[in-house]
Design a protein around this motif. Structure first.
Motif, PDB file in Angstrom:
ATOM      1  N   GLN A  20       0.831  -1.198   0.000  1.00 54.68           N
ATOM      2  CA  GLN A  20       0.000   0.000   0.000  1.00 54.68           C
ATOM      3  C   GLN A  20       0.873   1.258   0.000  1.00 54.68           C
ATOM      4  OE1 GLN A  20      -2.475   0.530   3.480  1.00 54.68           O
ATOM      5  NE2 GLN A  20      -4.262   0.236   2.208  1.00 54.68           N
ATOM      6  N   SER A  31      -5.041   6.120  -6.717  1.00 55.16           N
ATOM      7  CA  SER A  31      -5.585   5.195  -5.731  1.00 55.16           C
ATOM      8  C   SER A  31      -6.303   5.950  -4.617  1.00 55.16           C
ATOM      9  CB  SER A  31      -4.450   4.363  -5.132  1.00 55.16           C
ATOM     10  OG  SER A  31      -4.914   3.624  -4.035  1.00 55.16           O
ATOM     11  N   GLU A  33      -6.664   4.434  -1.660  1.00 54.32           N
ATOM     12  CA  GLU A  33      -6.261   3.696  -0.475  1.00 54.32           C
ATOM     13  C   GLU A  33      -4.934   4.227   0.038  1.00 54.32           C
ATOM     14  OE1 GLU A  33      -6.118  -0.382  -1.547  1.00 54.32           O
ATOM     15  OE2 GLU A  33      -8.253  -0.486  -1.970  1.00 54.32           O
ATOM     16  N   SER A  88      -8.336  12.281  -5.146  1.00 56.22           N
ATOM     17  CA  SER A  88      -7.716  11.088  -4.561  1.00 56.22           C
ATOM     18  C   SER A  88      -6.593  11.456  -3.591  1.00 56.22           C
ATOM     19  CB  SER A  88      -7.205  10.149  -5.656  1.00 56.22           C
ATOM     20  OG  SER A  88      -6.113  10.703  -6.338  1.00 56.22           O
ATOM     21  N   LYS A  92      -6.545  10.684   0.544  1.00 52.29           N
ATOM     22  CA  LYS A  92      -5.444  10.027   1.249  1.00 52.29           C
ATOM     23  C   LYS A  92      -4.885  10.916   2.356  1.00 52.29           C
ATOM     24  CE  LYS A  92      -3.642   8.746  -2.672  1.00 52.29           C
ATOM     25  NZ  LYS A  92      -2.994   8.142  -3.803  1.00 52.29           N
ATOM     26  N   TYR A  95      -7.340  10.682   5.160  1.00 47.88           N
ATOM     27  CA  TYR A  95      -7.119   9.408   5.856  1.00 47.88           C
ATOM     28  C   TYR A  95      -5.940   9.512   6.811  1.00 47.88           C
ATOM     29  CZ  TYR A  95     -10.261   6.777   2.744  1.00 47.88           C
ATOM     30  OH  TYR A  95     -11.346   6.284   2.072  1.00 47.88           O
ATOM     31  N   SER A 100     -12.669  10.602   8.075  1.00 52.37           N
ATOM     32  CA  SER A 100     -13.377   9.834   7.051  1.00 52.37           C
ATOM     33  C   SER A 100     -14.850  10.189   7.169  1.00 52.37           C
ATOM     34  CB  SER A 100     -13.142   8.333   7.235  1.00 52.37           C
ATOM     35  OG  SER A 100     -13.556   7.925   8.519  1.00 52.37           O
ATOM     36  N   HIS A 157      -6.568   3.242   8.003  1.00 54.78           N
ATOM     37  CA  HIS A 157      -6.348   3.421   6.552  1.00 54.78           C
ATOM     38  C   HIS A 157      -4.947   3.026   6.119  1.00 54.78           C
ATOM     39  CE1 HIS A 157     -10.209   5.352   6.448  1.00 54.78           C
ATOM     40  NE2 HIS A 157      -9.836   6.136   7.427  1.00 54.78           N
ATOM     41  N   GLY A 158      -4.116   2.592   7.036  1.00 58.31           N
ATOM     42  CA  GLY A 158      -2.798   2.128   6.632  1.00 58.31           C
ATOM     43  C   GLY A 158      -1.717   2.563   7.600  1.00 58.31           C
TER      44      GLY A 158
END
Length: 163
Positions: A20, A31, A33, A88, A92, A95, A100, A157-158
């Motif tokens: 990711q 992306s 994500e 996008s 991110k 995030y 969110s 989210h990562g």
């Protein structure tokens, strides 16, 4: 997945997290994500301007050929990718700050308003109104994305982009 033991599942999840973050430039721009820090947000936003200029050149050439009434549709076709890129990278960045839900909806509304602004006839009252509205709508997103610090450590989210 049911035949895997816990160690293999952990390795798979860790691989997904690593993949990711190690995205190529195209994936970073498109992306929805993962997370990006403030510096990467600024750099990717600045990168979207040359992309817009590259899309402006064929738009200008084609607008010479087609009737003036079709120009807004042509603008929407050519500038939709740039608006999507800005959307996008904003998602991110949101995030990264742990936002969110409502903030994502807010960014979607802003993106639609931006497309409507790009489609409005130049010099019209609606263009002026949409210019004011998109500026007012974009201000809170800009403040959050530029000045709010991201979550320290992993969030839903990562991984932390600075880790």
């Amino acid at each position: 997945m049911e035949d895997l033991d816990i160690e293999e599942v952990f390795v798979l999840e860790n691989d997904v997290i690593q993949n990711q973050w190690n995205m190529n430039l195209f994936e970073q721009l498109t992306s929805l994500e993962g997370r990006i820090n403030r510096l990467r947000y600024i750099l990717l936003t600045l990168l979207s301007f040359p992309i817009a200029i590259l899309l402006f050149i064929p738009n200008l050439i084609i607008s010479i050929i087609i009737p003036e009434i079709l120009w807004p549709i042509l603008d929407m076709i050519f500038y939709s990718p740039v608006v999507y890129i800005l959307y996008s990278i904003t998602i991110k960045r949101l995030y990264d700050t742990g936002r969110s839900g409502g903030w994502i909806l807010y960014a979607q509304i802003y993106s639609v308003l931006l497309l409507l602004y790009l489609m409005s006839p130049i010099g019209s009252d609606i263009e002026f109104l949409l210019d004011v509205v998109t500026t007012i709508f974009g201000f809170p997103l800009g403040i959050v994305c530029l000045f709010f610090k991201g979550d320290i450590g992993d969030n839903e989210h990562g991984p932390d982009p600075l880790a």
